[in-house]
Design an enzyme around this catalytic site. Structure first.
Site, PDB file in Angstrom:
ATOM      1  N   ASP A  79     -16.637  36.310   1.956  1.00 54.67           N
ATOM      2  CA  ASP A  79     -15.763  36.035   1.574  1.00 54.67           C
ATOM      3  C   ASP A  79     -14.744  35.054   2.667  1.00 54.67           C
ATOM      4  OD1 ASP A  79     -14.372  35.316  -0.968  1.00 54.67           O
ATOM      5  OD2 ASP A  79     -13.760  37.224  -1.179  1.00 54.67           O
TER       6      ASP A  79
ATOM      7  N   ASP B 132     -13.087  31.567   3.617  1.00 53.83           N
ATOM      8  CA  ASP B 132     -11.560  31.496   3.869  1.00 53.83           C
ATOM      9  C   ASP B 132     -10.980  30.985   4.906  1.00 53.83           C
ATOM     10  OD1 ASP B 132     -11.941  31.612   0.880  1.00 53.83           O
ATOM     11  OD2 ASP B 132      -9.826  32.256   1.074  1.00 53.83           O
TER      12      ASP B 132
ATOM     13  N   ASP C  84     -14.142  41.366  13.361  1.00 50.69           N
ATOM     14  CA  ASP C  84     -12.564  41.766  13.487  1.00 50.69           C
ATOM     15  C   ASP C  84     -12.471  40.833  14.822  1.00 50.69           C
ATOM     16  OD1 ASP C  84     -13.703  43.783  15.372  1.00 50.69           O
ATOM     17  OD2 ASP C  84     -11.883  45.172  15.125  1.00 50.69           O
TER      18      ASP C  84
ATOM     19  N   TYR D  66     -19.774  44.303  -3.032  1.00 55.07           N
ATOM     20  CA  TYR D  66     -19.737  43.604  -3.829  1.00 55.07           C
ATOM     21  C   TYR D  66     -20.848  44.459  -5.344  1.00 55.07           C
ATOM     22  CZ  TYR D  66     -16.343  39.951  -1.915  1.00 55.07           C
ATOM     23  OH  TYR D  66     -15.556  39.131  -1.973  1.00 55.07           O
TER      24      TYR D  66
ATOM     25  N   LYS E 130     -20.174  44.625  11.690  1.00 56.35           N
ATOM     26  CA  LYS E 130     -19.637  46.095  12.163  1.00 56.35           C
ATOM     27  C   LYS E 130     -19.945  47.412  12.181  1.00 56.35           C
ATOM     28  CE  LYS E 130     -15.239  47.681  12.350  1.00 56.35           C
ATOM     29  NZ  LYS E 130     -13.734  47.346  13.816  1.00 56.35           N
TER      30      LYS E 130
HETATM   31  C1  IPM Z   1     -15.084  32.957  -3.532  1.00 56.02           C
HETATM   32  C2  IPM Z   1     -14.376  33.660  -4.670  1.00 56.02           C
HETATM   33  C3  IPM Z   1     -15.146  35.173  -5.354  1.00 56.02           C
HETATM   34  C4  IPM Z   1     -15.850  35.960  -4.659  1.00 56.02           C
HETATM   35  C5  IPM Z   1     -14.179  35.686  -6.582  1.00 56.02           C
HETATM   36  C6  IPM Z   1     -13.476  34.719  -7.153  1.00 56.02           C
HETATM   37  C7  IPM Z   1     -15.106  36.571  -7.169  1.00 56.02           C
HETATM   38  O1  IPM Z   1     -13.597  34.258  -3.760  1.00 56.02           O
HETATM   39  O2  IPM Z   1     -16.157  32.776  -4.065  1.00 56.02           O
HETATM   40  O3  IPM Z   1     -15.348  33.430  -2.503  1.00 56.02           O
HETATM   41  O4  IPM Z   1     -15.030  37.028  -3.992  1.00 56.02           O
HETATM   42  O5  IPM Z   1     -16.711  35.749  -3.982  1.00 56.02           O
HETATM   43 MG    MG Z   2     -13.704  33.936  -1.874  1.00 56.62          MG
END
Ligand code: IPM
Ligand code: MG
Length: 355
Positions: free
Chosen positions: A246, A250, A222, A139, A190
């Protein structure tokens, strides 16, 4: 004195932050000393100052002890130049304040076991803490960009890189948290393909020597993605780099079925933190008083715990939320037959009353 910067942001951000501020107002009225300074971030900041993380906001955040954020982003900003997009405001503040440790809990309230798309027995009692490194990896690695290569073909490129000091400090955060929980830590990498993460693993193993009580395991990303769906309760604390974290956070959030319930903290080395719900700005329901403010209010609890060392206050906020859920109040995202549907502000009313 707690100096709190308040960044409502975009979409549902202002509505959910308003409810979180009501909870903080309860504490303030009882005598806790705190000040609030509001500043824009993301699209809101672009509209006002032409930049997603303008100097005014930088100043307010640098001077604060903790930052409360709603959410950033919205379709009206999707065509802006990349450096001006709301997401860059978020990445900018993380980097500027050195918020390298992102804590993303995924836990399931017993009352909401049916909200998950997984079978209740797979997720009941789920309580995972994902520790995501937040200021390094692909990132932020340089060089990055788009170019025409030596063969004359266009290409995009990013750099995955971790310095030893970066891995060490996030490993320490993860081990410290594991010590306060179930003493199990899974480091996700990984290492079978990527040198950066092979290096990560090596350093985590070295840091583990300082934490003999913690049971350390390693998993390829994975496989971790699969195990999170197959048997998520095998995990206590997970630690991983920025991009894997990230994605996995989620995924973990959806195990609970209700991303509207999950808080997050992003901390620097001095315990200064940015606290925000794990969900986004939900532009489709913005301004309709429909959003679930619980994740933001739980972020206030995390703020009390991690930046201000007020464990009892954090627990009190969390208990107020449990009580309101047990009493059957639900915003529409977690509503099911037989419960009482409430708006964003009504959920705030209930939580304030339960405090
Ligand atoms: C998160 C979001 C952010 C990230 C984006 C919006 C830049 O997905 O906080 O997880 O990738 O970190
Ligand atoms: Mg995110």
């Amino acid at each position: 004195m707690m100096k709190i910067a308040v960044l409502p942001g975009d979409g549902i951000g202002p509505e959910i932050v308003t409810q979180a501020l009501r909870v903080l107002a309860v504490l303030k009225n009882e005598g806790m000393e705190m000040t609030f300074t509001e500043a824009p971030l993301g699209g809101q900041a672009y509209d006002q100052y032409g930049h997603p993380y303008p100097e005014f906001t930088q100043k307010v955040c640098r001077e604060a002890d903790a930052v409360l954020l709603g959410a950033v982003g919205g379709p009206q900003y999707d065509n802006l130049d990349r450096p001006l997009r709301p997401e860059r405001g978020l990445l900018g503040i993380r980097k500027d304040l050195g918020l390298f440790a992102n804590l993303r809990p995924a836990n399931l309230y017993p009352e909401l076991a049916n909200a998950s798309t997984l079978k209740p027995e797979v997720v009941a009692g789920l309580d995972i803490m994902i520790v995501r490194e937040l200021t390094g990896d692909v990132y932020f690695g340089q060089p990055r960009g788009m170019r025409v290569n030596d063969e004359g073909e266009r290409e995009g490129f990013n750099t995955m890189v971790y310095k030893e000091s970066e891995v060490r400090r996030i490993a320490h955060v993860a081990f410290d948290i594991a010590m306060k929980r179930g003493k199990k830590l899974c480091s996700v990498d990984k290492a079978n393909v990527l040198e950066t993460t092979e290096f990560w693993k090596e350093i985590v193993i070295d840091v583990a020597k300082e934490y003999p009580e913690v049971e350390l395991s390693h998993m390829y990303v994975d496989n971790a993605a699969m195990q999170l769906i197959r048997n998520p309760k095998q995990f206590d604390v997970m630690v991983t780099g920025n991009i894997f974290g990230d994605i996995l956070s989620d995924e973990a959030s959806m195990l609970t079925g209700s991303i509207g319930m999950l808080a997050s903290a992003s901390l620097n080395e001095t315990k200064k933190g940015l606290y925000e719900p794990s969900h986004g700005s939900a532009p489709d329901i913005a301004g309709k008083n429909l959003a679930n403010p619980i994740a933001t209010i739980l972020s206030v609890a995390m703020m009390m715990r991690y930046s201000f060392d007020h464990e009892a206050v954090a627990t009190r906020i969390e208990n107020a939320i449990k009580k309101v859920l047990a009493a059957g109040y639900r915003t529409s995202d977690i509503f099911e037959e037989g419960t009482k549907k409430v708006s964003c502000s009504e959920m705030g009313d209930q939580i304030v009353a339960a405090m």
